[in-house]
Design a protein around this motif. Sequence first.
Motif, PDB file in Angstrom:
ATOM      1  N   GLU A  77     -32.873 -13.743 -25.794  1.00  0.00           N
ATOM      2  CA  GLU A  77     -34.159 -13.373 -26.385  1.00  0.00           C
ATOM      3  C   GLU A  77     -33.927 -12.643 -27.692  1.00  0.00           C
ATOM      4  OE1 GLU A  77     -36.258 -10.815 -23.549  1.00  0.00           O
ATOM      5  OE2 GLU A  77     -35.676  -9.065 -24.680  1.00  0.00           O
ATOM      6  N   GLU A  79     -35.975  -9.887 -30.448  1.00  0.00           N
ATOM      7  CA  GLU A  79     -37.065  -8.921 -30.549  1.00  0.00           C
ATOM      8  C   GLU A  79     -37.101  -8.398 -31.975  1.00  0.00           C
ATOM      9  OE1 GLU A  79     -38.192  -4.549 -28.716  1.00  0.00           O
ATOM     10  OE2 GLU A  79     -37.235  -6.002 -27.405  1.00  0.00           O
ATOM     11  N   LYS A 109     -42.423  -8.087 -31.283  1.00  0.00           N
ATOM     12  CA  LYS A 109     -42.644  -9.474 -30.881  1.00  0.00           C
ATOM     13  C   LYS A 109     -41.335  -9.964 -30.274  1.00  0.00           C
ATOM     14  CE  LYS A 109     -43.798 -14.054 -32.676  1.00  0.00           C
ATOM     15  NZ  LYS A 109     -44.140 -14.813 -33.892  1.00  0.00           N
ATOM     16  N   VAL A 111     -39.275 -13.128 -28.373  1.00  0.00           N
ATOM     17  CA  VAL A 111     -39.253 -14.572 -28.140  1.00  0.00           C
ATOM     18  C   VAL A 111     -38.104 -14.854 -27.178  1.00  0.00           C
ATOM     19  CG1 VAL A 111     -39.046 -16.858 -29.163  1.00  0.00           C
ATOM     20  CG2 VAL A 111     -40.154 -15.024 -30.457  1.00  0.00           C
ATOM     21  N   THR A 112     -38.433 -15.446 -26.018  1.00  0.00           N
ATOM     22  CA  THR A 112     -37.417 -15.756 -25.020  1.00  0.00           C
ATOM     23  C   THR A 112     -36.667 -17.020 -25.408  1.00  0.00           C
ATOM     24  OG1 THR A 112     -38.826 -17.156 -23.637  1.00  0.00           O
ATOM     25  CG2 THR A 112     -38.906 -14.765 -23.233  1.00  0.00           C
ATOM     26  N   GLY A 115     -38.649 -20.020 -25.754  1.00  0.00           N
ATOM     27  CA  GLY A 115     -39.652 -20.036 -26.807  1.00  0.00           C
ATOM     28  C   GLY A 115     -40.942 -19.314 -26.456  1.00  0.00           C
ATOM     29  N   THR A 116     -40.992 -18.687 -25.292  1.00  0.00           N
ATOM     30  CA  THR A 116     -42.174 -17.927 -24.887  1.00  0.00           C
ATOM     31  C   THR A 116     -42.282 -16.667 -25.738  1.00  0.00           C
ATOM     32  OG1 THR A 116     -41.895 -18.722 -22.623  1.00  0.00           O
ATOM     33  CG2 THR A 116     -43.327 -16.805 -22.943  1.00  0.00           C
ATOM     34  N   VAL A 117     -43.481 -16.404 -26.246  1.00  0.00           N
ATOM     35  CA  VAL A 117     -43.714 -15.216 -27.068  1.00  0.00           C
ATOM     36  C   VAL A 117     -44.372 -14.143 -26.210  1.00  0.00           C
ATOM     37  CG1 VAL A 117     -44.971 -14.291 -29.059  1.00  0.00           C
ATOM     38  CG2 VAL A 117     -43.936 -16.568 -29.179  1.00  0.00           C
ATOM     39  N   TYR A 119     -45.569  -9.929 -26.550  1.00  0.00           N
ATOM     40  CA  TYR A 119     -45.741  -8.773 -27.426  1.00  0.00           C
ATOM     41  C   TYR A 119     -45.569  -7.513 -26.599  1.00  0.00           C
ATOM     42  CZ  TYR A 119     -47.391 -11.891 -31.029  1.00  0.00           C
ATOM     43  OH  TYR A 119     -47.463 -12.889 -31.974  1.00  0.00           O
ATOM     44  N   ASP A 131     -49.065 -11.409 -23.345  1.00  0.00           N
ATOM     45  CA  ASP A 131     -48.669 -12.784 -23.647  1.00  0.00           C
ATOM     46  C   ASP A 131     -48.994 -13.099 -25.101  1.00  0.00           C
ATOM     47  OD1 ASP A 131     -51.411 -13.499 -23.812  1.00  0.00           O
ATOM     48  OD2 ASP A 131     -51.412 -14.477 -21.855  1.00  0.00           O
ATOM     49  N   GLU A 132     -48.717 -14.331 -25.516  1.00  0.00           N
ATOM     50  CA  GLU A 132     -48.892 -14.685 -26.926  1.00  0.00           C
ATOM     51  C   GLU A 132     -50.345 -14.624 -27.385  1.00  0.00           C
ATOM     52  OE1 GLU A 132     -47.805 -18.771 -27.884  1.00  0.00           O
ATOM     53  OE2 GLU A 132     -48.140 -19.298 -25.792  1.00  0.00           O
TER      54      GLU A 132
END
Length: 143
Positions: A77, A79, A109, A111-112, A115-117, A119, A131-132
């Motif tokens: 990930e 950050e 922010k 991002v795993t 691609g999962t965002v 916050y 979540d995004e």
Amino acid sequence: MKKSIVVITLIMVSLVSFAQKKKEQNVPQVVKNALLQKFPKAKEVKWDKEGKNFEASFDLNNVDNSVLLSQDGKIVETEIEIKVSQLPKNALQYLKDNYKNQKVKEAAKIVTEKGTVIYEAEIKGKDLLFDENGNFITKDKVS
């Protein structure tokens, strides 16, 4: 006597936190290479061990960043620090409704590897995750 206790406590806390830091020489070369390949302009890299993974914290264009890498150099990930105002609208509304008059200490922010965002907003020693779209997910203690 009180001063002695405070000094001893501070020394113990310093030793415990220092024990978690990884010297760059203890970080596998494949991990360091993966970081430099993805972020060649990373400055002032500091390494930590997080479970079996390695976390690199660094400055990039005057913004705090961190990257979690597996032992084989795969990015787990990333950050990046953001301004609180850059949080999604729903997250800002949630903070306003549920944490009135409390200051957000930091925002990021994440991002795993998939691609999962996500916050993150830190308030009073807790990380609030969204979540995004800014919908509240969970609350964790800051480690």
